[in-house]
Design a protein around this motif. Sequence first.
Motif, short mmCIF file in Angstrom:
data_model
loop_
_atom_site.label_atom_id
_atom_site.label_comp_id
_atom_site.label_asym_id
_atom_site.label_seq_id
_atom_site.Cartn_x
_atom_site.Cartn_y
_atom_site.Cartn_z
N ALA A 118 23.74 24.60 36.99
CA ALA A 118 24.66 24.70 38.13
C ALA A 118 24.15 23.72 39.20
CB ALA A 118 24.67 26.14 38.67
N PRO A 119 24.44 22.42 38.99
CA PRO A 119 23.84 21.39 39.86
C PRO A 119 24.31 21.48 41.31
CG PRO A 119 25.18 20.39 38.10
CD PRO A 119 25.35 21.86 37.98
N ALA A 120 23.40 21.12 42.21
CA ALA A 120 23.76 21.05 43.63
C ALA A 120 24.85 20.02 43.83
CB ALA A 120 22.52 20.67 44.45
N LYS A 121 25.83 20.36 44.66
CA LYS A 121 26.93 19.44 45.00
C LYS A 121 26.52 18.65 46.24
CE LYS A 121 29.21 20.56 48.18
NZ LYS A 121 29.94 21.10 49.35
N ILE A 122 26.69 17.35 46.17
CA ILE A 122 26.34 16.52 47.33
C ILE A 122 27.60 15.82 47.84
CG2 ILE A 122 24.82 14.70 48.22
CD1 ILE A 122 23.29 17.02 46.87
N ASN A 123 27.98 16.10 49.09
CA ASN A 123 29.06 15.32 49.72
C ASN A 123 28.42 14.05 50.28
OD1 ASN A 123 29.75 18.46 50.45
ND2 ASN A 123 31.62 17.28 50.01
N LEU A 124 28.51 12.96 49.50
CA LEU A 124 27.94 11.70 49.97
C LEU A 124 28.64 11.26 51.25
CD1 LEU A 124 27.63 9.86 46.53
CD2 LEU A 124 25.75 10.74 47.93
N ALA A 125 29.92 11.62 51.38
CA ALA A 125 30.68 11.39 52.61
C ALA A 125 31.80 12.41 52.66
CB ALA A 125 31.23 9.98 52.65
N LEU A 126 32.22 12.74 53.87
CA LEU A 126 33.27 13.76 54.01
C LEU A 126 34.07 13.48 55.29
CD1 LEU A 126 32.73 17.60 53.53
CD2 LEU A 126 34.16 16.71 55.36
N ALA A 127 35.37 13.23 55.11
CA ALA A 127 36.25 13.05 56.26
C ALA A 127 37.18 14.25 56.35
CB ALA A 127 37.07 11.77 56.11
N VAL A 128 37.36 14.77 57.56
CA VAL A 128 38.34 15.84 57.78
C VAL A 128 39.60 15.17 58.30
CG1 VAL A 128 38.88 17.96 59.03
CG2 VAL A 128 36.53 17.51 58.29
N VAL A 129 40.64 15.12 57.45
CA VAL A 129 41.81 14.30 57.77
C VAL A 129 43.02 15.10 58.25
CG1 VAL A 129 41.09 12.44 56.21
CG2 VAL A 129 42.57 14.26 55.35
N GLY A 130 42.92 16.42 58.21
CA GLY A 130 44.06 17.22 58.66
C GLY A 130 43.80 18.69 58.48
N ARG A 131 44.84 19.45 58.72
CA ARG A 131 44.69 20.90 58.62
C ARG A 131 45.94 21.50 58.01
NH1 ARG A 131 43.37 25.05 63.49
NH2 ARG A 131 42.04 26.43 62.27
N ARG A 132 45.78 22.45 57.09
CA ARG A 132 46.92 23.14 56.51
C ARG A 132 47.37 24.26 57.43
NH1 ARG A 132 45.70 24.47 50.22
NH2 ARG A 132 45.11 26.44 51.18
N GLU A 133 48.58 24.75 57.16
CA GLU A 133 49.11 25.83 58.02
C GLU A 133 48.26 27.09 57.94
OE1 GLU A 133 53.25 26.46 57.40
OE2 GLU A 133 53.79 24.59 58.42
N ASP A 134 47.60 27.30 56.79
CA ASP A 134 46.78 28.50 56.64
C ASP A 134 45.39 28.35 57.27
OD1 ASP A 134 45.48 26.82 54.91
OD2 ASP A 134 45.79 28.03 53.12
N GLY A 135 45.14 27.21 57.92
CA GLY A 135 43.87 27.03 58.62
C GLY A 135 42.84 26.23 57.83
N TYR A 136 43.03 26.13 56.51
CA TYR A 136 42.10 25.32 55.71
C TYR A 136 42.24 23.85 56.09
CZ TYR A 136 40.02 28.58 52.37
OH TYR A 136 39.27 29.57 51.79
N HIS A 137 41.13 23.14 56.00
CA HIS A 137 41.14 21.73 56.40
C HIS A 137 41.34 20.81 55.21
CE1 HIS A 137 39.37 23.83 59.75
NE2 HIS A 137 39.74 22.81 60.49
N LEU A 138 42.06 19.72 55.46
CA LEU A 138 42.30 18.71 54.43
C LEU A 138 41.18 17.69 54.48
CD1 LEU A 138 46.12 18.32 55.06
CD2 LEU A 138 45.01 19.50 53.14
N LEU A 139 40.61 17.43 53.32
CA LEU A 139 39.42 16.60 53.27
C LEU A 139 39.65 15.32 52.46
CD1 LEU A 139 36.87 19.41 52.29
CD2 LEU A 139 37.61 18.73 54.60
N ASP A 140 38.76 14.38 52.66
CA ASP A 140 38.66 13.20 51.82
C ASP A 140 37.16 13.04 51.63
OD1 ASP A 140 39.06 10.82 50.50
OD2 ASP A 140 39.42 9.64 52.31
N SER A 141 36.67 13.37 50.44
CA SER A 141 35.22 13.45 50.27
C SER A 141 34.74 12.74 49.01
CB SER A 141 34.77 14.91 50.25
OG SER A 141 33.36 15.00 50.21
N LEU A 142 33.66 11.99 49.16
CA LEU A 142 32.99 11.36 48.03
C LEU A 142 31.87 12.31 47.59
CD1 LEU A 142 32.46 8.85 46.22
CD2 LEU A 142 31.01 7.97 48.07
N VAL A 143 32.02 12.81 46.37
CA VAL A 143 31.14 13.90 45.91
C VAL A 143 30.38 13.49 44.66
CG1 VAL A 143 31.14 16.28 45.02
CG2 VAL A 143 32.77 15.62 46.80
#
Length: 298
Positions: free
Chosen positions: A15-40
């Motif tokens: 169960a390898p550790a996940k690394i977000n090498l980069a993470l942009a928060v580009v928006g938000r859904r109506e339910d409050g969750y955030h829309l991402l653009d991430s290099l993983v």
Amino acid sequence: MLAESLSGFAVVEPAPAKINLALAVVGRREDGYHLLDSLVTFAAFGDRIGLSPAAEDRFTLSGRFSETLAAEGDNLVIRARDRLRAAFARHGKAAPPVHIHLEKNLPIASGIGGGSADAAATLRALEALWQTRLPHGEREALALGLGADVPMCLAGRPLIARGIGEDITPLALPALAMVLVNPLVGVSTPAVFKALASRHNPPLVMNDAPAGWLDAIGGLRNDLEPPARDLCPEISLVAESLAATDARVVRMSGSGATCFALYTSEAAAEAAAAMLAQRHPRWFVTATRTIGGSDGEA
Ligand code: C5P
């Protein structure tokens, strides 16, 4: 319990550790969750799951961070088992009792997806033990229901994640020497998202790595890092300590507090980790590497 203790299990799944090498928060859904653009990508270090058939369901724990988890009660491994079993039942497939062992090597609530990685590894291991899989689509939906990061952990290879994390595009990325450092202060993911100054930032723009991947990754960012640093000042201390080594890139992963640093060689990463572990004996410090583009292919 020692690492070798998993050798008796019928299935052992990393169960390898996940690394977000980069993470942009580009928006938000109506339910409050955030829309991402991430290099993983994923580390060659993480938790491990052991599975064996059993007379009745059992769950056992070992590893450096097992006590923190046991104290929390509910966990994603059990939830993954129960939901997969229920889904199999709907398809008329057998899902007999199982002993699940979790070797918890990753700090809890640390931005490297420990719980999500465990859930994804549990799904993969149960599929191997029960020798069947859910239809494509249903499998990914079940993963997403367990957490936004579980589908990417199920993929387990370098990728770009969009949406809230479920929209996955595989990517070729080389293995990179890396150090992970966590000050062992838990950070609440919802609290970090809430503290974001701007929920609409530009997406990541990756150059075609003209001068190499380290430069390309170095030019990116994690939008969750400023709010996480405000909530947890130890993150700045960790980042400064990593920046004082030979690191080519230093950044926070996910919602923190774990920071990673990338190096030009494994020797440089190991030297930096040894120095940091000596200076900060209370921190979690490990030298590892990211998996290469083909290492994690499912
Ligand atoms: O899906 P998961 O349970 O891992 O998410 C934990 C919390 O993190 C969510 O309840 C939400 O507050 C926040 N989150 C978010 N946007 C995402 C992922 C998580 O706002 N893409």
